[in-house]
Design a protein around this motif. Structure first.
Motif, mmCIF file in Angstrom:
data_model
loop_
_atom_site.group_PDB
_atom_site.id
_atom_site.type_symbol
_atom_site.label_atom_id
_atom_site.label_comp_id
_atom_site.label_asym_id
_atom_site.label_seq_id
_atom_site.Cartn_x
_atom_site.Cartn_y
_atom_site.Cartn_z
ATOM 1 N N THR A 435 -23.617 23.959 -25.892
ATOM 2 C CA THR A 435 -22.407 24.907 -25.829
ATOM 3 C C THR A 435 -21.239 24.194 -26.281
ATOM 4 O OG1 THR A 435 -23.265 26.033 -23.989
ATOM 5 C CG2 THR A 435 -20.925 26.470 -24.337
ATOM 6 N N THR A 436 -20.311 24.736 -27.393
ATOM 7 C CA THR A 436 -19.194 24.248 -27.670
ATOM 8 C C THR A 436 -18.145 24.337 -26.977
ATOM 9 O OG1 THR A 436 -18.398 26.083 -28.728
ATOM 10 C CG2 THR A 436 -19.848 24.818 -30.090
ATOM 11 N N LEU A 437 -17.123 23.522 -26.934
ATOM 12 C CA LEU A 437 -15.928 23.437 -25.897
ATOM 13 C C LEU A 437 -15.109 24.579 -26.234
ATOM 14 C CD1 LEU A 437 -14.512 19.819 -26.289
ATOM 15 C CD2 LEU A 437 -15.908 21.195 -24.560
ATOM 16 N N LYS A 438 -15.115 25.159 -27.489
ATOM 17 C CA LYS A 438 -14.525 26.519 -27.865
ATOM 18 C C LYS A 438 -15.150 27.870 -26.993
ATOM 19 C CE LYS A 438 -13.542 29.926 -31.653
ATOM 20 N NZ LYS A 438 -13.479 30.135 -33.045
ATOM 21 N N GLN A 439 -16.642 27.835 -26.823
ATOM 22 C CA GLN A 439 -17.212 28.869 -26.138
ATOM 23 C C GLN A 439 -16.747 28.571 -24.529
ATOM 24 O OE1 GLN A 439 -21.180 27.753 -27.651
ATOM 25 N NE2 GLN A 439 -21.234 29.531 -28.860
ATOM 26 N N ILE A 440 -16.902 27.251 -24.219
ATOM 27 C CA ILE A 440 -16.611 27.001 -22.664
ATOM 28 C C ILE A 440 -15.046 27.539 -22.538
ATOM 29 C CG2 ILE A 440 -16.356 25.180 -21.164
ATOM 30 C CD1 ILE A 440 -18.244 23.643 -22.361
ATOM 31 N N ARG A 441 -14.055 27.253 -23.343
ATOM 32 C CA ARG A 441 -12.759 27.713 -23.206
ATOM 33 C C ARG A 441 -12.494 29.033 -22.948
ATOM 34 N NH1 ARG A 441 -7.738 28.072 -25.326
ATOM 35 N NH2 ARG A 441 -6.180 27.138 -24.255
ATOM 36 N N GLU A 442 -13.237 29.922 -24.088
ATOM 37 C CA GLU A 442 -13.175 31.262 -24.127
ATOM 38 C C GLU A 442 -13.839 31.911 -22.791
ATOM 39 O OE1 GLU A 442 -15.094 32.173 -27.905
ATOM 40 O OE2 GLU A 442 -13.397 31.929 -28.945
ATOM 41 N N LYS A 443 -14.710 31.408 -22.251
ATOM 42 C CA LYS A 443 -15.463 31.935 -21.116
ATOM 43 C C LYS A 443 -14.358 31.743 -19.849
ATOM 44 C CE LYS A 443 -19.612 31.328 -18.545
ATOM 45 N NZ LYS A 443 -20.861 30.616 -18.251
ATOM 46 N N ARG A 444 -13.767 30.701 -20.032
ATOM 47 C CA ARG A 444 -12.948 30.320 -18.719
ATOM 48 C C ARG A 444 -11.882 31.245 -18.958
ATOM 49 N NH1 ARG A 444 -11.098 24.828 -20.201
ATOM 50 N NH2 ARG A 444 -13.031 24.481 -19.548
ATOM 51 N N ILE A 445 -11.232 31.515 -19.946
ATOM 52 C CA ILE A 445 -9.945 32.391 -20.088
ATOM 53 C C ILE A 445 -10.387 33.724 -19.777
ATOM 54 C CG2 ILE A 445 -8.596 33.445 -21.908
ATOM 55 C CD1 ILE A 445 -8.482 30.753 -23.312
ATOM 56 N N SER A 446 -11.576 34.163 -20.109
ATOM 57 C CA SER A 446 -12.051 35.374 -19.921
ATOM 58 C C SER A 446 -12.189 35.794 -18.557
ATOM 59 C CB SER A 446 -13.348 35.956 -20.566
ATOM 60 O OG SER A 446 -14.562 35.049 -20.187
ATOM 61 N N LYS A 447 -12.634 34.890 -17.884
ATOM 62 C CA LYS A 447 -12.856 34.706 -16.104
ATOM 63 C C LYS A 447 -11.386 34.983 -15.660
ATOM 64 C CE LYS A 447 -17.042 32.293 -15.388
ATOM 65 N NZ LYS A 447 -17.464 30.968 -14.854
ATOM 66 N N ARG A 448 -10.468 34.432 -16.016
ATOM 67 C CA ARG A 448 -9.066 34.454 -15.370
ATOM 68 C C ARG A 448 -8.514 35.785 -15.723
ATOM 69 N NH1 ARG A 448 -7.045 28.812 -18.140
ATOM 70 N NH2 ARG A 448 -8.059 27.404 -17.097
ATOM 71 N N LYS A 449 -8.887 36.368 -16.810
ATOM 72 C CA LYS A 449 -8.291 37.644 -17.235
ATOM 73 C C LYS A 449 -9.067 38.808 -16.184
ATOM 74 C CE LYS A 449 -7.171 36.979 -22.002
ATOM 75 N NZ LYS A 449 -7.494 37.540 -23.418
ATOM 76 N N PHE A 450 -10.268 38.382 -16.114
ATOM 77 C CA PHE A 450 -10.935 39.483 -15.160
ATOM 78 C C PHE A 450 -10.541 39.611 -13.817
ATOM 79 C CE2 PHE A 450 -14.707 40.493 -12.152
ATOM 80 C CZ PHE A 450 -14.962 41.610 -12.718
ATOM 81 N N PHE A 451 -9.993 38.368 -13.261
ATOM 82 C CA PHE A 451 -9.582 38.405 -11.948
ATOM 83 C C PHE A 451 -7.954 38.510 -11.898
ATOM 84 C CE2 PHE A 451 -13.502 35.769 -11.472
ATOM 85 C CZ PHE A 451 -14.195 36.496 -10.561
#
Length: 451
Positions: A435-451
């Protein structure tokens, strides 16, 4: 008899392989070393002009428009920079354009001439990668060989720009994948880095010399490990903070870039606003210490990487201001590298921690110099060796402790979003292999938005 013949043929194959890659790396090294020498000379002249003519800072927003226009009309995929080279090594496809070299060379000089806070490693690596790709096309190499040649270009650029050939080779191998080092290009990268550094030095280019004069009194009972227990504890604590500083720099840079592109619809205004913010911060702080490279400072009372190795050579928050200035500069469209600013951040943070903990100032500045870089690029082995090449090998134990600790505490982030995860830093890590760091970062940001 058959076994002996096979062994003999194997060594002939190895000899042929090394001879072939020696012949391939020589032109890469000479071209990249020469370009880096030109770049460093131009960079020195640009810095001197800015020091002599302070009014150039006021033209930084206009310089931003020029950089934007150059990449919009001439750049195409070259704007992806280091990330494009790393992607091409992982998955050969569209190639790295040769126009990347003149574009990044010219725009980095413009950034520094008008006061942007940036470095030089990104430019050297991009020139190395684009020239290696050009030679790969000329030699009609297959995809696997082009991938190795691109790694050689990275090694040549890095080794030559900092005068650290062993580090350059290790950096090219280590930076691609977190947790794994691919040795397929070990000797080619080493040869390319050494030859490029030699070529650059042959032009009369001299690198800044750093010295750690502190002499420790060993307090350990282990004959082959000479260290002080209390100092080692301070180094571990500093390593944690160095890693968090690397994390802060990476995340702030990416956040500024993402939000500026999202909310500023007229794209050429992004570098204009960035330039105006840099000018405003400079006046608000009443100092120009955080503009440009920051290796040296014409003001004898100013802060720089060199002064950070001396008591009183940096303020408690010099590291934070350099993070802010550089994140704004690079995040809002200006060009240059991140590594030299990371050296500044680490050295000044180390200076501040030395004052607070009573540790040796020059040692802590040197540890911060390499460890913040290790955390932000996820290259602890290369940075440990960099410490040896720059400061000498007497304190390699402290170098390793600081760099390895910073590596873990920087988390799964970094300045290169195309960097991939080979192994998670923890067993419970959030990252999947490849997994690229870009994908990890986008996943992390999307979780923050969800909560």
């Amino acid at each position: 008899m058959i076994k002996k013949l096979n062994n003999r043929f194997e060594h002939l194959t190895i000899f042929h392989h090394l001879l072939r890659w020696t012949l391939l790396t020589i032109p890469v090294s000479f071209i990249v070393g020469s370009l880096v020498a030109l770049f460093l000379w131009l960079l020195e002249k640009a810095s001197e002009l800015r020091w002599q003519h302070g009014w150039l800072l006021y033209l930084l927003p206009l310089a931003g428009i020029l950089i934007y226009a150059v990449y919009k009309y001439l750049g195409k995929n070259a704007e992806a920079g280091n990330n494009l080279i790393m992607e091409e090594i992982h998955e050969p496809g569209g190639g790295v354009p040769s126009r990347m070299t003149p574009l990044v060379l010219g725009t980095t000089i413009i950034t520094h001439l008008f006061g942007g806070s940036a470095g030089r490693e990104g430019t050297a690596v991009q020139m190395g990668g684009s020239m290696a790709a050009l030679l790969g096309r000329l030699f009609k190499l297959n995809k696997q060989d082009v991938s190795i040649l691109l790694m050689c270009g990275i090694a040549a650029g890095f080794g030559a720009v900092f005068g650290t050939p062993v580090t350059g080779a290790l950096f090219a191998l280590e930076v691609l994948t977190i947790g794994r080092i691919n040795y397929k290009a070990l000797l080619p990268c080493f040869m390319a880095s050494v030859l490029a550094d030699f070529t650059c030095s042959a032009y009369g280019i001299h690198h800044t010399a750093y010295h750690i004069t502190f002499k420790a009194v060993a307090a350990s009972n282990i004959s082959f490990l000479h260290f002080d227990y209390l100092l080692l504890a301070k180094v571990i604590l500093a390593g944690v903070l160095f890693g968090m500083a690397g994390y802060l720099f990476s995340e702030l840079s990416h956040t500024i870039r993402n939000y500026s592109n999202r909310f500023i619809k007229i794209k050429w205004l992004i570098p204009v606003i960035g330039g105006l913010i840099i000018i405003g911060l400079t006046f608000a702080l009443g100092t120009r210490d955080y503009l440009g490279l920051g290796v040296t400072n014409p003001d004898p009372n100013g802060v720089s990487i060199v002064t950070a190795f001396t008591p009183g050579g940096a303020g408690y928050f010099s590291w934070f201001w350099k993070i802010l200035f550089t994140a704004i500069t690079l995040g809002m469209g200006f060009k240059g590298g991140e590594v030299t600013p990371l050296f500044f951040i680490g050295a000044t943070l180390g200076n501040a921690l030395a004052v607070l903990t009573g540790a040796p100032v020059d040692l802590m500045a040197g540890l911060g110099f390499i460890a913040v870089f290790a955390g932000a690029t996820n290259t602890p082995v290369a940075c440990t060796i960099m410490g040896v090449e720059l400061f000498g090998g007497e304190y390699i134990l402290y170098y390793a402790v600081a760099c390895f600790t910073a590596y873990y505490f920087s988390g799964h982030t970094g300045i290169y979003l195309s960097q991939r995860v080979g192994l998670s830093k923890t067993q419970e890590g959030e990252s999947a292999t490849n997994t690229t760091l870009k994908q990890i970062r986008e996943k992390r940001i999307s979780k923050r938005k969800f909560f």
